[in-house]
Design a protein around this motif. Structure first.
Motif, PDB file in Angstrom:
ATOM      1  N   ILE A  24       0.843  -1.202   0.000  1.00  0.00           N
ATOM      2  CA  ILE A  24       0.000   0.000   0.000  1.00  0.00           C
ATOM      3  C   ILE A  24       0.876   1.249   0.000  1.00  0.00           C
ATOM      4  O   ILE A  24       1.687   1.445   0.906  1.00  0.00           O
ATOM      5  CB  ILE A  24      -0.957  -0.008   1.225  1.00  0.00           C
ATOM      6  N   ASP A  25       0.700   2.093  -1.003  1.00  0.00           N
ATOM      7  CA  ASP A  25       1.480   3.336  -1.100  1.00  0.00           C
ATOM      8  C   ASP A  25       1.036   4.329  -0.039  1.00  0.00           C
ATOM      9  O   ASP A  25      -0.139   4.369   0.345  1.00  0.00           O
ATOM     10  CB  ASP A  25       1.296   3.972  -2.486  1.00  0.00           C
ATOM     11  N   GLY A  26       1.979   5.150   0.409  1.00  0.00           N
ATOM     12  CA  GLY A  26       1.648   6.252   1.314  1.00  0.00           C
ATOM     13  C   GLY A  26       1.383   5.829   2.741  1.00  0.00           C
ATOM     14  O   GLY A  26       0.727   6.551   3.488  1.00  0.00           O
ATOM     15  N   VAL A  27       1.892   4.662   3.120  1.00  0.00           N
ATOM     16  CA  VAL A  27       1.712   4.167   4.489  1.00  0.00           C
ATOM     17  C   VAL A  27       3.047   3.624   4.984  1.00  0.00           C
ATOM     18  O   VAL A  27       3.726   2.878   4.271  1.00  0.00           O
ATOM     19  CB  VAL A  27       0.639   3.050   4.560  1.00  0.00           C
ATOM     20  N   GLU A  28       3.421   3.987   6.211  1.00  0.00           N
ATOM     21  CA  GLU A  28       4.685   3.503   6.784  1.00  0.00           C
ATOM     22  C   GLU A  28       4.460   3.073   8.234  1.00  0.00           C
ATOM     23  O   GLU A  28       3.896   3.826   9.031  1.00  0.00           O
ATOM     24  CB  GLU A  28       5.732   4.624   6.746  1.00  0.00           C
ATOM     25  N   VAL A  29       4.870   1.852   8.551  1.00  0.00           N
ATOM     26  CA  VAL A  29       4.806   1.391   9.945  1.00  0.00           C
ATOM     27  C   VAL A  29       6.066   1.895  10.650  1.00  0.00           C
ATOM     28  O   VAL A  29       7.185   1.555  10.274  1.00  0.00           O
ATOM     29  CB  VAL A  29       4.699  -0.151  10.031  1.00  0.00           C
ATOM     30  N   VAL A  30       5.866   2.739  11.666  1.00  0.00           N
ATOM     31  CA  VAL A  30       7.008   3.379  12.347  1.00  0.00           C
ATOM     32  C   VAL A  30       7.234   2.845  13.758  1.00  0.00           C
ATOM     33  O   VAL A  30       8.246   3.145  14.386  1.00  0.00           O
ATOM     34  CB  VAL A  30       6.832   4.916  12.401  1.00  0.00           C
ATOM     35  N   SER A  31       6.273   2.058  14.273  1.00  0.00           N
ATOM     36  CA  SER A  31       6.404   1.551  15.635  1.00  0.00           C
ATOM     37  C   SER A  31       5.743   0.176  15.736  1.00  0.00           C
ATOM     38  O   SER A  31       4.671  -0.054  15.167  1.00  0.00           O
ATOM     39  CB  SER A  31       5.747   2.524  16.623  1.00  0.00           C
ATOM     40  N   LEU A  32       6.409  -0.739  16.443  1.00  0.00           N
ATOM     41  CA  LEU A  32       5.890  -2.093  16.634  1.00  0.00           C
ATOM     42  C   LEU A  32       5.855  -2.397  18.127  1.00  0.00           C
ATOM     43  O   LEU A  32       6.847  -2.213  18.832  1.00  0.00           O
ATOM     44  CB  LEU A  32       6.775  -3.099  15.895  1.00  0.00           C
ATOM     45  N   ILE A  33       4.702  -2.861  18.590  1.00  0.00           N
ATOM     46  CA  ILE A  33       4.500  -3.139  20.020  1.00  0.00           C
ATOM     47  C   ILE A  33       4.149  -4.613  20.181  1.00  0.00           C
ATOM     48  O   ILE A  33       3.268  -5.124  19.477  1.00  0.00           O
ATOM     49  CB  ILE A  33       3.314  -2.311  20.596  1.00  0.00           C
ATOM     50  N   SER A  34       4.818  -5.311  21.086  1.00  0.00           N
ATOM     51  CA  SER A  34       4.428  -6.684  21.409  1.00  0.00           C
ATOM     52  C   SER A  34       5.014  -7.076  22.756  1.00  0.00           C
ATOM     53  O   SER A  34       5.843  -6.361  23.325  1.00  0.00           O
ATOM     54  CB  SER A  34       4.863  -7.640  20.302  1.00  0.00           C
ATOM     55  N   ARG A  35       4.566  -8.214  23.261  1.00  0.00           N
ATOM     56  CA  ARG A  35       4.860  -8.642  24.629  1.00  0.00           C
ATOM     57  C   ARG A  35       6.330  -8.998  24.850  1.00  0.00           C
ATOM     58  O   ARG A  35       6.910  -8.666  25.859  1.00  0.00           O
ATOM     59  CB  ARG A  35       3.981  -9.872  24.903  1.00  0.00           C
ATOM     60  N   ASP A  36       6.912  -9.703  23.871  1.00  0.00           N
ATOM     61  CA  ASP A  36       8.281 -10.215  23.992  1.00  0.00           C
ATOM     62  C   ASP A  36       9.209  -9.300  23.182  1.00  0.00           C
ATOM     63  O   ASP A  36       9.170  -9.300  21.948  1.00  0.00           O
ATOM     64  CB  ASP A  36       8.312 -11.652  23.461  1.00  0.00           C
ATOM     65  N   LEU A  37      10.040  -8.533  23.868  1.00  0.00           N
ATOM     66  CA  LEU A  37      10.864  -7.512  23.204  1.00  0.00           C
ATOM     67  C   LEU A  37      11.804  -8.110  22.153  1.00  0.00           C
ATOM     68  O   LEU A  37      11.930  -7.570  21.045  1.00  0.00           O
ATOM     69  CB  LEU A  37      11.669  -6.716  24.243  1.00  0.00           C
ATOM     70  N   ALA A  38      12.452  -9.224  22.474  1.00  0.00           N
ATOM     71  CA  ALA A  38      13.412  -9.841  21.540  1.00  0.00           C
ATOM     72  C   ALA A  38      12.714 -10.287  20.250  1.00  0.00           C
ATOM     73  O   ALA A  38      13.195 -10.011  19.142  1.00  0.00           O
ATOM     74  CB  ALA A  38      14.111 -11.015  22.205  1.00  0.00           C
ATOM     75  N   LYS A  39      11.565 -10.963  20.392  1.00  0.00           N
ATOM     76  CA  LYS A  39      10.817 -11.417  19.212  1.00  0.00           C
ATOM     77  C   LYS A  39      10.294 -10.236  18.408  1.00  0.00           C
ATOM     78  O   LYS A  39      10.272 -10.254  17.174  1.00  0.00           O
ATOM     79  CB  LYS A  39       9.648 -12.323  19.640  1.00  0.00           C
ATOM     80  N   THR A  40       9.856  -9.201  19.112  1.00  0.00           N
ATOM     81  CA  THR A  40       9.331  -8.002  18.454  1.00  0.00           C
ATOM     82  C   THR A  40      10.430  -7.322  17.650  1.00  0.00           C
ATOM     83  O   THR A  40      10.205  -6.887  16.512  1.00  0.00           O
ATOM     84  CB  THR A  40       8.748  -7.022  19.500  1.00  0.00           C
ATOM     85  N   GLN A  41      11.624  -7.243  18.233  1.00  0.00           N
ATOM     86  CA  GLN A  41      12.775  -6.636  17.547  1.00  0.00           C
ATOM     87  C   GLN A  41      13.113  -7.419  16.276  1.00  0.00           C
ATOM     88  O   GLN A  41      13.424  -6.828  15.226  1.00  0.00           O
ATOM     89  CB  GLN A  41      13.994  -6.606  18.483  1.00  0.00           C
TER      90      GLN A  41
END
Length: 317
Positions: A24-41
Motif C-alpha cells: 500500500i502506497d503512502g503508508v509507513e509502519v514506524v512503531s511495533l509493540i508486542s509482549r516479547d521484546l526480543a521477538k518483536t525486535q
C-alpha cells in the motif's frame, strides 16, 4: 501525505497486516509493540520498523503516529481502542471489537465524540469471494435464502495460527462467530431479529466450550446456520455456502465456486486477492478521505449485540 502507523501485536495476524501494508502506497509502519521484546525486535528488523516497545502507551506518545492497528489478545481490544482514540489516533482493531457489549458501546460513544476513524477487522466483508457475492446482491441479481457456515479448527491446546503457545484463550462465540454473524446481516442487507445457540461441554483447562451451534434469522426472512468447533481434526478455517434465489455459491477464504464446485474467477473483483490487505486499504482510504470506513465500529456494533444476547442465552442454559 504518508500515514504513519503503529502496529500492536507481532504474532501471526500482525505479520499478515505487515505483509499487506507493504503493498500500500503512502503508508509507513514506524512503531511495533508486542509482549516479547526480543521477538518483536526480530520482526521489526525484518520489516524495517525503527521503534520497538512492549508498551502501547510508548507508541501513542509518538507525535508522528497517525493511526494504530491492534492485533492483540481479544480481552485487550476495547480498552486499547479507547486508549488510541483518547490519544487522538485513528484505530483499526482486529476482530472482535469487544468481549463485553458495554465496552464496545463505550468505543462507539468515544468515536462519535472524537470523529476519528475507528474500524474493526471484519475481514469477510473484504475477501474477494464475499465481495463477489455482495456485488451480485447490490445489483439485485441474487438474494440470500440461507447461509450454511462451518468454522472448524483443531485447537485442543492453547496454540496460535503459527503453532506457538498463546498467552490468552480464544473464543468461539466472541471471536469466530463474530465473523459470520456480521457477514450474514451485511450480505442479507437486513438486521438479525432472531438468534439461538447451544454449546457442548466446557473444556476442563481452557474454560471454554469447544463446540457450538448458532441459528440466525434476518428481518427479511433469510436464515443462517453456523457450526463451530475447536475439535475438528481436518481442514481448518471457515467455509460458507450461500443458497439464494438464483444461484448457490461456496466461499473458502478467497476462493469461490458455484454449487456444482465450478470455479468462479474473483481475481478482478478488487486490486488484491488478500482480504487483510483490502481491509487495510479501506482503513487508510477512510483516513485520507475523512469518511466512515466499511466495517466501522458503529456498523459492526449490532453483531456484538447479537453475541451478547447469545451469551446470556448460553449462560442461562
Amino acid at each position: 501525505m504518508t500515514i504513519k502507523v503503529a502496529l500492536a501485536g507481532a504474532g501471526a495476524f500482525g505479520i499478515k497486516h505487515l505483509d499487506g501494508i507493504k503493498n500500500i502506497d503512502g503508508v509507513e509502519v514506524v512503531s511495533l509493540i508486542s509482549r516479547d521484546l526480543a521477538k518483536t525486535q526480530e520482526v521489526a528488523d525484518k520489516y524495517g520498523i525503527k521503534h520497538v516497545t512492549t508498551d502501547l502507551a510508548d507508541s501513542l506518545a509518538i507525535k508522528e503516529v497517525d493511526a494504530v492497528i491492534l492485533c492483540t489478545p481479544t480481552q485487550m481490544h476495547a480498552s486499547q481502542t479507547l486508549a488510541c482514540l483518547e490519544a487522538g489516533k485513528h484505530v483499526q482493531v482486529e476482530i472482535p471489537l469487544c468481549d463485553v457489549l458495554a465496552d464496545g458501546e463505550k468505543v462507539i460513544a468515544l468515536q462519535k465524540q472524537t470523529g476519528l476513524v475507528a474500524m474493526c477487522g471484519h475481514t469477510r466483508r473484504f475477501n474477494p469471494s464475499h465481495q463477489y457475492v455482495h456485488k451480485k446482491i447490490t445489483a439485485g441479481e441474487f438474494n440470500i435464502q440461507q447461509m450454511d457456515v462451518q468454522t472448524y479448527f483443531f485447537r485442543r491446546t492453547n496454540m496460535n495460527a503459527l503453532g506457538q503457545a498463546r498467552s490468552w484463550t480464544d473464543h468461539l462465540l466472541w471471536h469466530h462467530a463474530a465473523h459470520t454473524v456480521d457477514l450474514f446481516a451485511y450480505q442479507a442487507g437486513s438486521p438479525i431479529v432472531k438468534a439461538n445457540a447451544i454449546q457442548g461441554p466446557i473444556h476442563p483447562t481452557l474454560g471454554i466450550a469447544m463446540d457450538m451451534s448458532i441459528q440466525l434469522k434476518a428481518a427479511n426472512g433469510a436464515i443462517c446456520t453456523l457450526s463451530l468447533s475447536f475439535n475438528n481434526d481436518g481442514p481448518l478455517g471457515t467455509f460458507f455456502r450461500y443458497i439464494g434465489d438464483t444461484a448457490t455459491y461456496i466461499a473458502r477464504y478467497d476462493d469461490l465456486v458455484n454449487g456444482k464446485e465450478e470455479k468462479i474467477d474473483v481475481s478482478k473483483v478488487d486490486v488484491s486477492m488478500n482480504g487483510i490487505e483490502l481491509q487495510d486499504r479501506e482503513f487508510f482510504a477512510a483516513i485520507k478521505e475523512g469518511r466512515e470506513p466499511n466495517a466501522s465500529v458503529a456498523q459492526v456494533l449490532p453483531c456484538y449485540q447479537v453475541l451478547h444476547d447469545l451469551e446470556l442465552q448460553l449462560n442461562a442454559g
